[in-house]
Write an enzyme that holds these catalytic residues in place. Structure first.
Site, PDB file in Angstrom:
ATOM      1  N   CYS A  10     -39.640  53.643 -15.926  1.00 47.62           N
ATOM      2  CA  CYS A  10     -40.286  54.431 -14.880  1.00 47.62           C
ATOM      3  C   CYS A  10     -41.437  53.667 -14.210  1.00 47.62           C
ATOM      4  O   CYS A  10     -41.915  52.659 -14.738  1.00 47.62           O
ATOM      5  CB  CYS A  10     -40.821  55.728 -15.475  1.00 47.62           C
ATOM      6  SG  CYS A  10     -41.097  56.971 -14.195  1.00 47.62           S
ATOM      7  N   ASP A 132     -43.804  64.672 -22.483  1.00 52.94           N
ATOM      8  CA  ASP A 132     -44.749  63.569 -22.305  1.00 52.94           C
ATOM      9  C   ASP A 132     -46.040  63.928 -23.058  1.00 52.94           C
ATOM     10  O   ASP A 132     -46.246  65.077 -23.444  1.00 52.94           O
ATOM     11  CB  ASP A 132     -45.005  63.416 -20.792  1.00 52.94           C
ATOM     12  CG  ASP A 132     -45.687  62.125 -20.415  1.00 52.94           C
ATOM     13  OD1 ASP A 132     -45.995  61.331 -21.312  1.00 52.94           O
ATOM     14  OD2 ASP A 132     -45.937  61.920 -19.210  1.00 52.94           O
TER      15      ASP A 132
HETATM   16  O1  LIG Z   1     -47.281  57.055 -14.408  1.00 50.32           O
HETATM   17  C1  LIG Z   1     -47.920  57.873 -13.748  1.00 50.32           C
HETATM   18  O2  LIG Z   1     -48.940  57.528 -13.156  1.00 50.32           O
HETATM   19  C2  LIG Z   1     -47.476  59.301 -13.637  1.00 50.32           C
HETATM   20  C3  LIG Z   1     -48.218  60.160 -12.867  1.00 50.32           C
HETATM   21  C4  LIG Z   1     -47.827  61.482 -12.727  1.00 50.32           C
HETATM   22  C5  LIG Z   1     -46.704  61.957 -13.361  1.00 50.32           C
HETATM   23  C6  LIG Z   1     -45.953  61.104 -14.151  1.00 50.32           C
HETATM   24  C7  LIG Z   1     -46.333  59.795 -14.317  1.00 50.32           C
HETATM   25  N1  LIG Z   1     -45.637  58.940 -15.139  1.00 50.32           N
HETATM   26  C8  LIG Z   1     -44.749  59.384 -16.139  1.00 50.32           C
HETATM   27  O3  LIG Z   1     -45.443  59.428 -17.365  1.00 50.32           O
HETATM   28  C9  LIG Z   1     -44.551  59.167 -18.409  1.00 50.32           C
HETATM   29  C10 LIG Z   1     -45.149  58.381 -19.532  1.00 50.32           C
HETATM   30  O4  LIG Z   1     -45.873  57.299 -19.096  1.00 50.32           O
HETATM   31  P1  LIG Z   1     -46.546  56.270 -20.140  1.00 50.32           P
HETATM   32  O5  LIG Z   1     -45.431  55.615 -20.878  1.00 50.32           O
HETATM   33  O6  LIG Z   1     -47.426  57.050 -21.060  1.00 50.32           O
HETATM   34  O7  LIG Z   1     -47.277  55.321 -19.281  1.00 50.32           O
HETATM   35  C11 LIG Z   1     -43.352  58.512 -17.757  1.00 50.32           C
HETATM   36  O8  LIG Z   1     -42.340  59.463 -17.898  1.00 50.32           O
HETATM   37  C12 LIG Z   1     -43.608  58.450 -16.322  1.00 50.32           C
HETATM   38  O9  LIG Z   1     -42.489  58.979 -15.651  1.00 50.32           O
END
Ligand SMILES: O=C(O)c1ccccc1N[C@@H]1O[C@H](COP(=O)(O)O)[C@@H](O)[C@H]1O
Length: 224
Positions: A10, A132
């Protein structure tokens, strides 16, 4: 798919990074349409690279979209729509999302406080739920691991749904995450970056190697 585990990479902001995700065998490529995210891109930026992206599933990630905002994303023809939302979102709004995307294309990503579970009312709206890490001031991209026991409990309780584990996954914790949760679908983001919005091919490769090793049939800590 790596030994039965699917992977979404992502926060892709460029063709180069999408190709790096493709090269390590990612099943799905995620693009974030949220202006407050350091990984956010615009519809125009996505449209400019759309036809040259690798032939993987494309996921539009957004936060509490209005109906016109979601309709604009649907117009770009994504395979899935990952919607992050607060748990007080009114049900008719969520039902509108499901109606616009179709429940088979909708991934609901609730911002679940520690004491709260996925509400039973939400289950018919989507085939897929992404859990998440909770953060009071953020909707995602925290870089912190979440409550793996809670994820496992949801997955065990609702086996008819697809459950995606997300939050702070990186090469050095992905084996432990899979072992603790039995997750069959993982989402990685900041844990495979060089800097916010820029993926690191070396960390992507390391993550896949760790996942291969963790999910090998002869690994005693893994049950397929
Ligand atoms: O990454 C971002 O900035 C974000 C902002 C708003 C909604 C989702 C976002 N990212 C999602 O967050 C998860 C986990 O991220 P991490 O591995 O903890 O960095 C991932 O699913 C992104 O799609």
């Amino acid at each position: 798919m790596i030994n039965g585990v699917r992977l979404k990479v992502c926060g892709l902001t460029s063709l180069v990074d999408a190709e790096a995700a493709d090269a390590i065998g990612a099943d799905a490529l995620g693009f974030i349409f949220y202006p407050k995210s350091p990984r956010g891109i615009t519809l125009t930026q996505f449209a400019a690279m759309k036809d040259r992206l690798p032939p993987r599933k494309k996921v539009a990630v957004c936060v509490e979209p209005s109906a016109p905002e979601l309709a604009a994303l649907v117009g770009l023809g994504f395979d899935h729509y990952q919607i992050h939302f607060g748990t007080e979102t009114p049900f008719p709004i969520m039902a509108g999302w499901s109606h616009l995307t179709g429940r088979n294309r909708l991934w609901l990503a609730p911002k679940l406080p520690p004491e709260q579970d996925v509400k039973p009312d939400w289950l018919p709206l989507a085939d897929t739920f992404l859990l998440d890490t909770f953060h009071a001031d953020k909707f995602g991209g925290t870089g912190e691991t979440g409550d793996w026991a809670k994820f496992k409990r949801h997955r065990d309780t609702h086996p008819g749904k697809t459950w995606i584990l997300s939050g702070g996954l990186k090469p050095d914790n992905v084996a432990a995450a899979v072992s603790a949760t039995g997750a069959k679908f993982l989402d990685v983001n900041s844990g495979v970056e060089l800097s916010p919005g820029v993926k690191d091919p070396a960390r992507l490769k390391a993550l896949v190697l760790a996942l291969h090793h963790a999910t090998k049939q002869d690994n005693p800590s893994y049950s397929a």
